[in-house]
Design an enzyme around this catalytic site. Structure first.
Site, PDB file in Angstrom:
ATOM      1  N   ASP A  41       0.827  -1.208   0.000  1.00 20.51           N
ATOM      2  CA  ASP A  41       0.000   0.000   0.000  1.00 20.51           C
ATOM      3  C   ASP A  41       0.864   1.261   0.000  1.00 20.51           C
ATOM      4  OD1 ASP A  41      -2.211  -1.549   0.039  1.00 20.51           O
ATOM      5  OD2 ASP A  41      -2.683  -1.258   2.164  1.00 20.51           O
ATOM      6  N   LYS A 119     -12.149 -26.281 -18.087  1.00 19.18           N
ATOM      7  CA  LYS A 119     -13.079 -25.349 -18.737  1.00 19.18           C
ATOM      8  C   LYS A 119     -13.560 -24.405 -17.641  1.00 19.18           C
ATOM      9  CE  LYS A 119     -17.155 -25.073 -21.705  1.00 19.18           C
ATOM     10  NZ  LYS A 119     -17.426 -23.745 -21.244  1.00 19.18           N
ATOM     11  N   GLU A 182     -10.424 -16.354 -19.628  1.00 23.05           N
ATOM     12  CA  GLU A 182     -11.696 -16.309 -18.927  1.00 23.05           C
ATOM     13  C   GLU A 182     -11.571 -15.442 -17.676  1.00 23.05           C
ATOM     14  OE1 GLU A 182     -13.751 -18.161 -20.692  1.00 23.05           O
ATOM     15  OE2 GLU A 182     -15.463 -18.718 -19.410  1.00 23.05           O
ATOM     16  N   LYS A 322     -18.581 -31.463 -21.010  1.00 21.60           N
ATOM     17  CA  LYS A 322     -19.303 -30.804 -19.915  1.00 21.60           C
ATOM     18  C   LYS A 322     -19.653 -31.802 -18.812  1.00 21.60           C
ATOM     19  CE  LYS A 322     -21.132 -26.783 -20.505  1.00 21.60           C
ATOM     20  NZ  LYS A 322     -21.711 -26.110 -21.602  1.00 21.60           N
ATOM     21  N   CYS A 414     -36.248 -10.683  17.192  1.00 24.18           N
ATOM     22  CA  CYS A 414     -35.007 -11.382  16.888  1.00 24.18           C
ATOM     23  C   CYS A 414     -34.988 -12.750  17.585  1.00 24.18           C
ATOM     24  CB  CYS A 414     -33.811 -10.556  17.348  1.00 24.18           C
ATOM     25  SG  CYS A 414     -32.250 -11.432  17.235  1.00 24.18           S
TER      26      CYS A 414
HETATM   27  S1  IVH Z   1     -10.616 -22.315 -25.905  1.00 25.04           S
HETATM   28  C1  IVH Z   1     -10.270 -20.658 -29.984  1.00 25.04           C
HETATM   29  N1  IVH Z   1     -10.116 -22.987 -23.432  1.00 25.04           N
HETATM   30  O1  IVH Z   1     -15.696 -21.959 -22.992  1.00 25.04           O
HETATM   31  C2  IVH Z   1     -10.312 -20.865 -28.509  1.00 25.04           C
HETATM   32  N2  IVH Z   1     -12.197 -21.948 -23.906  1.00 25.04           N
HETATM   33  O2  IVH Z   1     -17.988 -23.096 -24.372  1.00 25.04           O
HETATM   34  C3  IVH Z   1     -11.652 -21.268 -28.073  1.00 25.04           C
HETATM   35  N3  IVH Z   1     -13.613 -21.617 -21.912  1.00 25.04           N
HETATM   36  O3  IVH Z   1     -16.118 -19.322 -25.260  1.00 25.04           O
HETATM   37  C4  IVH Z   1     -11.831 -21.313 -26.624  1.00 25.04           C
HETATM   38  N4  IVH Z   1     -12.218 -22.486 -20.467  1.00 25.04           N
HETATM   39  O4  IVH Z   1     -15.275 -18.799 -22.880  1.00 25.04           O
HETATM   40  C5  IVH Z   1     -11.010 -22.430 -24.276  1.00 25.04           C
HETATM   41  N5  IVH Z   1      -9.522 -23.642 -21.280  1.00 25.04           N
HETATM   42  C6  IVH Z   1     -10.401 -23.065 -22.126  1.00 25.04           C
HETATM   43  C7  IVH Z   1     -11.640 -22.565 -21.675  1.00 25.04           C
HETATM   44  C8  IVH Z   1     -12.526 -22.024 -22.607  1.00 25.04           C
HETATM   45  C9  IVH Z   1     -13.397 -21.909 -20.629  1.00 25.04           C
HETATM   46  C10 IVH Z   1     -14.867 -21.008 -22.408  1.00 25.04           C
HETATM   47  C11 IVH Z   1     -14.680 -19.940 -23.434  1.00 25.04           C
HETATM   48  C12 IVH Z   1     -15.485 -20.385 -24.628  1.00 25.04           C
HETATM   49  C13 IVH Z   1     -16.468 -21.316 -23.981  1.00 25.04           C
HETATM   50  C14 IVH Z   1     -17.037 -22.305 -24.979  1.00 25.04           C
END
Ligand code: IVH
Length: 674
Positions: A41, A119, A182, A322, A414
């Site tokens: 800080d 993901k 992300e 997924k 309360c």
């Molecule tokens: S690659 C050309 N890698 O998932 C690159 N996407 O369902 C394309 N996402 O729009 C994306 N983790 O927002 C990539 N390790 C990861 C990811 C990832 C999350 C998201 C991303 C994409 C969405 C598609």
């Protein structure tokens, strides 16, 4: 500030920025801080100080921009240089195997080297760097155009604002490129945000993803700055192309460039290795600090990626596996109420126990009354619940109304202490305002002892827990009658430290009135309000007698604050507490403001920019000494906006609304001082 030459200051700012960049990286990306928060800080404050005094030394990539700039009217739409495509989804391992077959057929290879990555469950963002400096951050939008959220993105601490020249050179990387990744919120940050929203009656976010999106896409970047957002990089483009032979090279380079990138990716030979990766993370993903909703699998070779190309919607060389959603239906057997540490009543659904993703769930938070109404929920209904990680599950919707359903009502007393429950007009939260309510005791004590309140060093969480649990302290006034042997008997408390603590407590009696007002923890009464109230009332007793209209006359004290204060002082338990504090010798007084004239009575002032002859605080004091009012923002009701050098958006607002604008000398004429 001591006078220093501009070149010397320029050199100092550059050194400060480099230091701050390094420590931001160590703290926010590497999770390995080397200096204390206070030392950090100090560096930041020094930089802010120089930039404020010498605006010509400020730069758009300075770490000081992380606090967020001024709000904007709307977002600009920007076309992506390369579309941000989505990914095809696979909901089963067989679907993954099908995709692998198509990849092998498409490339004529027998086995493919894949990269499996988390993901991340957030929102995707494109970051453009020009000459090594973050130039623009754009949301995905519809894939071909997105929203320019640059000022918001700059507040995310794990996003580098400027890259290290030497590293860029060493990696032989063009200095202009695009990083995709992300933006997300960790589970902890999300839960803390919702707790705070519960407290303040703000919007409750259903999950971390929504809260990340809701925090980034706001017009006021200073809000984004307050939310703890994180960024994970997963793709690098140079001149619109993947720059290296392998995607794994890109991931490594991103890390070298000091982006935050996950370490959990894996090189997988063939699709069965990918399936194993997905399975192992399904079992472990709950333990991650952030949520993942699947695994992204990419063909590692850039040459093969190019061979496979894209469909209209998504690359053929990548797919998202997924994980199944962790949702279940169950019956709400009852709705009970919990009193939070700050007195907010939170309704909680008691559920018919149900297994969700391997865990038995029997409670679910309902946040507040508004949420119950929004869901249309009554006791006896069947609901759909979702468990995201280790967070207490939330109710998504009512799926079937119960036959003998009955509506839930907030209690009027309360459940912890029996005091009446208050709800402020226009607010969501119901709360117990009894400062001595046992549910609130520990929190109230910690706040009272805080560095900016009564500053009782050594009265931390562990001691407070023991003092309350042993029944030694019921409210803050009891601190002042603690005996040495009582404190020395606490766990891990030597006689010497017990004496130190008692000395600290005794010394706090000398704290000024402004701090005591703040220390009492009245809603909306922060440090600054504490000061203003002290200047205007002179003692706690006088403040306690004040009516809402008297309080409203204090500058910056609006109806919300005065109402909360009247509510506080009307509670008999609080009046008793003030008497007890007085009896214990905690009775500071303050010099009341000297009123010199009423020539500015009824007039409200806003200051913007740097004044030449006095600080804005001093100018504000002048206004009040002559009966005028200060305000923080410009509205149609503002009478004067006093403008100094380098004014902010308040000046524009004044012009827009046609409010009278004064220079400093015009202001001096008006007040009759020079
Ligand atoms: S690659 C050309 N890698 O998932 C690159 N996407 O369902 C394309 N996402 O729009 C994306 N983790 O927002 C990539 N390790 C990861 C990811 C990832 C999350 C998201 C991303 C994409 C969405 C598609």
């Amino acid at each position: 500030m001591a006078k220093a030459s501009i070149p010397a200051l320029r050199k100092e700012t550059e050194e400060l920025r480099e230091k701050i960049r390094r420590h931001e990286y160590l703290y926010y990306v590497d999770d390995a801080p080397e200096i204390s928060d206070a030392a950090f800080d100090r560096l930041m404050n020094r930089l802010k100080e120089i930039e404020a005094a010498h605006p010509e030394l400020a730069t758009p990539d300075s770490p000081t921009v992380r606090v967020g700039g001024t709000p904007r009217e709307g977002f600009t739409t920007v076309r992506h240089a390369r579309p941000m495509l989505s990914l095809d989804n696979a909901f089963s391992y067989d679907a993954l195997r099908d995709w692998d077959r198509r990849v092998r057929e498409g490339t004529g290879r027998e086995e493919i080297e894949y990269i499996a990555e988390h993901k991340f469950d957030g929102l995707s963002i494109s970051l453009q760097y020009e000459a090594g400096v973050l130039a623009r951050g754009v949301t995905r939008g519809d894939g071909s155009t997105g929203e320019d959220v640059t000022p918001n993105v700059k507040t995310v601490r794990s996003i580098p604002l400027r890259l290290d020249d030497r590293t860029v050179k060493k990696l032989e990387l063009a200095r202009s490129f695009e990083v995709r990744g992300e933006i997300l919120m960790t589970r902890k940050a999300f839960e803390a945000l919702n707790r705070q929203q519960e407290e303040t009656g703000g919007k409750i976010f259903v999950n971390a993803r929504n809260s990340a999106a809701g925090s980034l896409r706001v017009l006021d970047p200073s809000i984004t700055a307050q939310r703890k957002l994180d960024f994970f990089a997963y793709y690098l483009y140079v001149d619109g192309k993947a720059p290296f032979a392998k995607h794994s090279d890109s991931l490594e380079v991103l890390k070298k460039l000091h982006f935050r990138a996950s370490d959990d990716w894996k090189l997988c030979d063939g699709i069965e290795a990918v399936v194993k990766y997905c399975e192992s993370w399904d079992a472990k993903r709950e333990k991650l600090a952030y949520e993942i909703d699947g695994v992204v699998i990419k063909v590692n070779s850039t040459a093969l990626q190019n061979e496979l190309g894209f469909t209209a919607k998504a690359p053929r060389w990548a797919i998202a596996y997924k994980y199944p959603a962790r949702q279940e239906t169950t019956v709400v057997n009852d709705i009970i109420v919990q009193v939070g540490r700050t007195g907010t009543l939170t309704p909680v659904a008691v559920l018919e126990p149900v297994q969700v993703g391997g865990v038995t769930v029997s409670r679910s938070t309902l946040h507040n009354m508004d949420e119950i109404e929004r869901l249309g929920l009554q006791i006896g209904d069947t609901v759909l619940i979702e468990r995201a990680g280790e967070v207490i599950p939330h109710v998504l919707k009512v799926v079937k109304e119960g036959k003998n359903r009955r509506a839930f009502r907030m209690p009027t007393k309360c459940p912890e202490c029996g005091s009446a429950i208050h709800k402020a007009e226009g607010e969501v939260a119901y709360r117990c305002v009894n400062a001595a309510c046992p549910a609130k005791r520990k929190e109230s004590l910690l706040h009272f002892a805080g560095r900016h309140a009564m500053d009782i060093d050594g009265l931390g969480e562990k001691i407070v827990d023991q003092l309350v649990d042993e029944g030694l302290v019921k409210d803050v006034s009891d601190l002042y009658s603690l005996k040495l042997e009582q404190v020395a008997n606490l766990e891990r408390m030597a006689e010497k430290s017990a004496q130190n603590l008692l000395d600290e407590i005794a010394a706090s009696k000398k704290q000024p009135l402004s701090r005591l007002i703040y220390a009492l923890g009245m809603r909306y009464v922060g440090e600054r309000t504490g000061q203003l109230l002290a200047e205007n009332f002179g003692s706690l007793e006088e403040l306690g007698e004040a009516k809402a209209e008297d309080l409203g006359k204090v500058p910056e004290v609006g109806p919300k604050v005065s109402e909360a204060m009247v509510e506080f002082f009307s509670e008999p338990a609080n009046r008793k507490l003030i008497k007890k504090l007085h009896a214990a010798g905690v009775r500071p007084t303050a010099e009341k403001r000297e009123i010199k004239s009423q020539k500015l009575a009824g007039k409200s002032f806003v200051f913007t920019g740097a004044l030449e002859h006095r600080s804005r605080e001093e100018a504000g004091e002048l206004v009040q000494q002559h009966g005028g009012k200060l305000s923080g923002s410009v509205s149609k009701k503002t009478d004067y906006v006093v403008v100094g050098a380098d004014p902010g958006s308040k000046y524009d607002k004044a012009k827009e609304l046609g409010v009278t604008v004064l220079t400093e000398s015009e202001f001096e004429k008006l007040t009759g001082v020079k």
